[in-house]
Design a protein around this motif. Structure first.
Motif, PDB file in Angstrom:
ATOM      1  N   THR A 295       0.833  -1.203   0.000  1.00 43.40           N
ATOM      2  CA  THR A 295       0.000   0.000   0.000  1.00 43.40           C
ATOM      3  C   THR A 295       0.868   1.254   0.000  1.00 43.40           C
ATOM      4  N   LEU A 296       1.829   1.305   0.917  1.00 41.59           N
ATOM      5  CA  LEU A 296       2.691   2.488   0.992  1.00 41.59           C
ATOM      6  C   LEU A 296       3.603   2.595  -0.227  1.00 41.59           C
ATOM      7  N   GLY A 297       4.104   1.448  -0.707  1.00 38.58           N
ATOM      8  CA  GLY A 297       4.964   1.472  -1.885  1.00 38.58           C
ATOM      9  C   GLY A 297       4.249   2.002  -3.113  1.00 38.58           C
ATOM     10  N   LEU A 298       2.973   1.651  -3.276  1.00 37.91           N
ATOM     11  CA  LEU A 298       2.196   2.120  -4.421  1.00 37.91           C
ATOM     12  C   LEU A 298       1.987   3.636  -4.401  1.00 37.91           C
ATOM     13  N   LEU A 299       1.994   4.221  -3.223  1.00 33.97           N
ATOM     14  CA  LEU A 299       1.774   5.665  -3.117  1.00 33.97           C
ATOM     15  C   LEU A 299       2.898   6.473  -3.734  1.00 33.97           C
ATOM     16  N   ILE A 300       4.098   5.882  -3.838  1.00 32.63           N
ATOM     17  CA  ILE A 300       5.245   6.680  -4.259  1.00 32.63           C
ATOM     18  C   ILE A 300       6.069   6.052  -5.386  1.00 32.63           C
ATOM     19  N   GLY A 301       5.662   4.910  -5.911  1.00 34.42           N
ATOM     20  CA  GLY A 301       6.446   4.242  -6.944  1.00 34.42           C
ATOM     21  C   GLY A 301       6.420   4.990  -8.274  1.00 34.42           C
ATOM     22  N   GLN A 302       7.579   5.117  -8.929  1.00 36.72           N
ATOM     23  CA  GLN A 302       7.668   5.796 -10.217  1.00 36.72           C
ATOM     24  C   GLN A 302       6.781   5.131 -11.265  1.00 36.72           C
ATOM     25  N   ASP A 303       6.718   3.794 -11.268  1.00 40.01           N
ATOM     26  CA  ASP A 303       5.912   3.092 -12.265  1.00 40.01           C
ATOM     27  C   ASP A 303       4.432   3.437 -12.138  1.00 40.01           C
TER      28      ASP A 303
END
Length: 506
Positions: A235-243
């Motif tokens: 969840t947190l990774g999706l908030l800031i991932g370039q992809d």
């Protein structure tokens, strides 16, 4: 005709179609904006499809069914966590991000804080997207090994080449068009084929209830700690991932970004629920799958080949390949964008050289250079997938640094006006050091290799230390320069038409 030949033929037709979409996308690609962000003109349908396609990869499709087989309904939480991440990003930040008219997360940090000290984020993003591409490439190659009997390296090379060709030819337009087909195939394959056939083979939900433990219908059967881990990492990774951000940049308007993304998030939650139920049904219909030795991911292929009729099974296998290829292509173009836009200028600055990208000043040359970056990094990803046996460990390290080191500075810049460049840079440095340091200490003391890498503590400690440092340093240092904040406010108002990021001198 042999069923495996028919299934293989369907997958081959799908792969040929992906190449065709590469050439179709090329006709729409005229400049840098077209190649990297599809001209920023995707409407609701295209945007929803491409967002859902990029976030629902092999872990969601193949892994989700395997988790359902092993843990029951609680196997849905991995994909649900991804869906919640898409929902939060879309409802809280996507409209704001779309207005910035930028290409990378690092550009957002530079624009918001007015300092290039945050450009180190580009290196982390490059490592993360490159490893994500490599892991996805390895994943869909496993299906080719089963279908065609190829050696692992041959499967990786051929599958990777297909993604590389259509991504290089047309950039984001080719990827977006391919994503629509992949989204359609996954929807049909999972919701309208696998789900009803698997439920029928198991005797419906009543048949499942009669033949499995009660824990299979408990929401926390997989373990509360595991559920928390999914939300922290995914969840947190999706908030800031370039992809993921790069898909937001493709939206035509803030409204499309917000509500198209929200639709994709809801779809992801339903997708996770469907995958878990398919896995539960397979547990009843195919109770003898050797998950312990073969791994849970084999369940998806077993359902496709033993429960579904021939040809339909081929379409479902194509759905799995589609899921992995959409993630791989999204990660590849994200890696190329970050490398050219952020990393090269940052590294060149160490030697006193200024190689800032002037977007769209020479459209044909700009597109050509982007193609070369996609091609080069795609080859690197294929080589990594072939040579590195445990790219998942490398991806985990990059993911931990992404969340533990960068999340606070990125989200803080979006929601807290008092956050400063020094606070952001310090939080990124401390969060990264604490995350890696904790990981190293745990790995040294681990009884099983890589236990320290896969532990949750590095992210927790990294996040906490990063947040504390961001708050303290921001409050102890002067507020962000007024000119910088004025430029930031202008972008958020949608009044800036250029795709350049200028840092006011101060």
């Amino acid at each position: 005709m042999d069923g495996n030949i028919i299934n293989s033929g369907i997958v081959i037709l799908y792969l040929v179609a992906m190449l065709a979409f590469g050439f179709w996308g090329k006709s729409r690609t005229k400049n840098n904006s077209d190649f990297l962000v599809a001209g920023r003109r995707l409407g609701p349908m295209l945007y929803t499809g491409t967002m859902a396609a990029v976030v629902l990869g092999g872990a969601s499709t193949v892994g989700g069914v395997g988790l359902g087989y092993k843990f029951g309904i609680s196997g849905m939480w991995l994909v649900v966590a991804i869906g919640i991440g898409v929902l939060l990003l879309s409802l809280l930040f996507a409209g704001m991000i779309q207005k910035l008219r930028i290409y990378t997360v690092s550009q957002m940090l530079t624009l918001r804080y007015g300092t290039r000290a945050t450009q180190t984020s580009g290196i982390v993003m490059l490592a993360y997207t490159l490893m994500l591409c490599a892991t996805s490439t390895s994943a869909y190659a496993t299906i080719f090994v089963v279908l065609f009997g190829w050696e692992r390296w041959v499967a990786i090379a051929i599958g990777g080449a297909i993604v590389l060709i259509y991504s290089t030819i047309g950039g984001m337009w080719s990827i977006t068009l391919a994503d629509q087909v992949q989204f359609f195939i996954k929807t049909i394959g999972v919701f309208f084929l696998m789900l009803p056939f698997a439920l029928n083979a198991a005797g419906g939900l009543d048949g499942i209830k009669q033949r499995v433990d009660a824990s299979f219908f408990q929401w926390d059967g997989i373990g509360v700690q595991t559920i928390i881990t999914y939300f922290v990492v995914y969840t947190l990774g999706l908030l800031i991932g370039q992809d993921i951000w790069q898909r937001v940049f493709t939206a035509k308007t803030p409204t499309v970004a917000r509500w198209g993304g929200t639709t994709a998030g809801v779809y992801c939650v339903l997708y996770g629920l469907a995958g878990a139920v398919i896995g539960m049904a397979a547990h009843v219909a195919l109770p003898n799958i050797d998950v312990k030795n073969l791994g849970k991911d084999v369940v998806y292929a077993e359902v496709a080949t033993h429960i579904l009729p021939v040809a339909i099974g081929g379409l479902v296998l194509a759905a799995a390949v589609a899921a992995m290829m959409s993630t791989a292509s999204g990660a590849l173009i994200a890696a190329a964008t970050v490398a050219r836009t952020d990393v090269v200028p940052f590294v060149a600055g160490w030697f006193g050289k200024n190689v800032a990208i002037q977007h769209d000043r020479n459209p044909e040359e700009d597109v050509k250079e982007n193609r070369l970056w996609v091609l080069g990094l795609g080859v690197v990803a294929i080589i990594l997938a072939i040579l590195v046996k445990d790219v998942v460990a490398a991806l985990t390290i990059a993911y931990d640094i992404l969340v533990g080191g960068l999340l606070v500075a990125i989200l803080g810049g979006l929601i807290w006006k008092r956050g400063t460049g020094l606070g952001a840079a310090a939080s990124m440095a401390v969060g990264t050091v604490v995350t890696l340091g904790t990981m190293i200490v745990l790995e040294i003391n681990a009884k099983v290799p890589l236990d320290g890498v896969y532990a949750n503590e590095p992210i927790y400690y990294g996040l906490i230390s990063s947040a504390v440092v961001y708050l303290v340093v921001s409050l102890l240092t002067p507020a962000t320069d007024a000119k910088v904040m004025a430029a930031w406010t202008e972008r958020l108002a949608g009044a800036h038409a250029e795709d350049e990021v200028d840092v006011p001198a101060h």
